[in-house]
Design an enzyme around this catalytic site. Sequence first.
Site, PDB file in Angstrom:
ATOM      1  N   CYS A   1      -0.153   4.059   2.619  1.00  0.00           N
ATOM      2  CA  CYS A   1       0.365   3.369   3.971  1.00  0.00           C
ATOM      3  C   CYS A   1       1.697   4.150   4.226  1.00  0.00           C
ATOM      4  CB  CYS A   1       0.163   1.883   4.029  1.00  0.00           C
ATOM      5  SG  CYS A   1      -1.387   1.215   4.001  1.00  0.00           S
TER       6      CYS A   1
ATOM      7  N   CYS B   1       0.770  -1.234   0.006  1.00  0.00           N
ATOM      8  CA  CYS B   1       0.152   0.073   0.093  1.00  0.00           C
ATOM      9  C   CYS B   1       0.947   1.432   0.137  1.00  0.00           C
ATOM     10  CB  CYS B   1      -1.026  -0.018   1.195  1.00  0.00           C
ATOM     11  SG  CYS B   1      -1.801   1.437   1.702  1.00  0.00           S
TER      12      CYS B   1
END
Length: 300
Positions: A47, A44
């Site tokens: 993230c 991700c």
Amino acid sequence: MEQLFDSAAAPSLIIDVDMNNFMAEVIEASNTIPVIVQFWAPWCGPCKQLGPVLEQAVQQSGKVKLAKINIDENQQIAAQMRVQSVPTVYAFVNGQPVDGFAGAQAPSAIAEFVAKLVAMAPGAPDISEMLAQGEAALADGQGEVALELFQQALATLPESLEALAGLVKAMAVTGALEDAQEIIAALDEEQLAKPVLREAAAAVELAAKAGEAAGDLAPLEAAVAANPDDLQARQDLAMACFAAGQKEEAMSHLLASIKQDKDWNEGAAKAQLLEFFEAMGVADKAVIKARRQLSSYLFS
């Protein structure tokens, strides 16, 4: 996941969590300290942006805890928490989720998120009622009442950004403009980037401009009535109305100007209206209504 800080340096503040320690490190721990739970995944991208910002905010605060959960390795927890995308963040206090968001956020928004959790910490004084009453007093034009309420709130919880912002706004409307300006001048760039303080700073700046425009409304009202096409007179009347506390009337005059000629004086009416919005706050009902009207005039 890349880290800005070495989690091992402060294991009590930043930890990795799985099914084996979720209850102890999140649910039970939140009875003594607010716990931020970040759901992330190695693949991700957002993230990797959010993680270091969260860690920095937690380290700087020292009053909240960050529990990181890799959803690839802990799908059961993610399913139980109904996590549909990453990054997703929840905050726990006293064993219950109290706040949260999804997606990457600006550092200023994260700092404000953490500050709110600090104010909600177990055993922390509850100033929410004082803050609500203070904002209501400001909205009703009761500056002195608001000033006293925000002073009480700040004395009760000195780290509250909301109390400080409210105090500054109350000072600006009660004649203590120089004191308000001194407080704003003493804040650093990181503090001024926080939405609640940015709003207060805008209110102080606008109060200074409004003070210069304050005066008898009658001549300006007469000028606009005599010549509705005189947009400079309408602009001056809007500022004078705002200085007199007639904020909805002030916005109405600017909206009328924008409806007539949105490009007048390089968009001066729109620029002034946006200053009103920022100073009054995005949650103000009059601002919400005016924003809708502005959008209809700009995009119709």
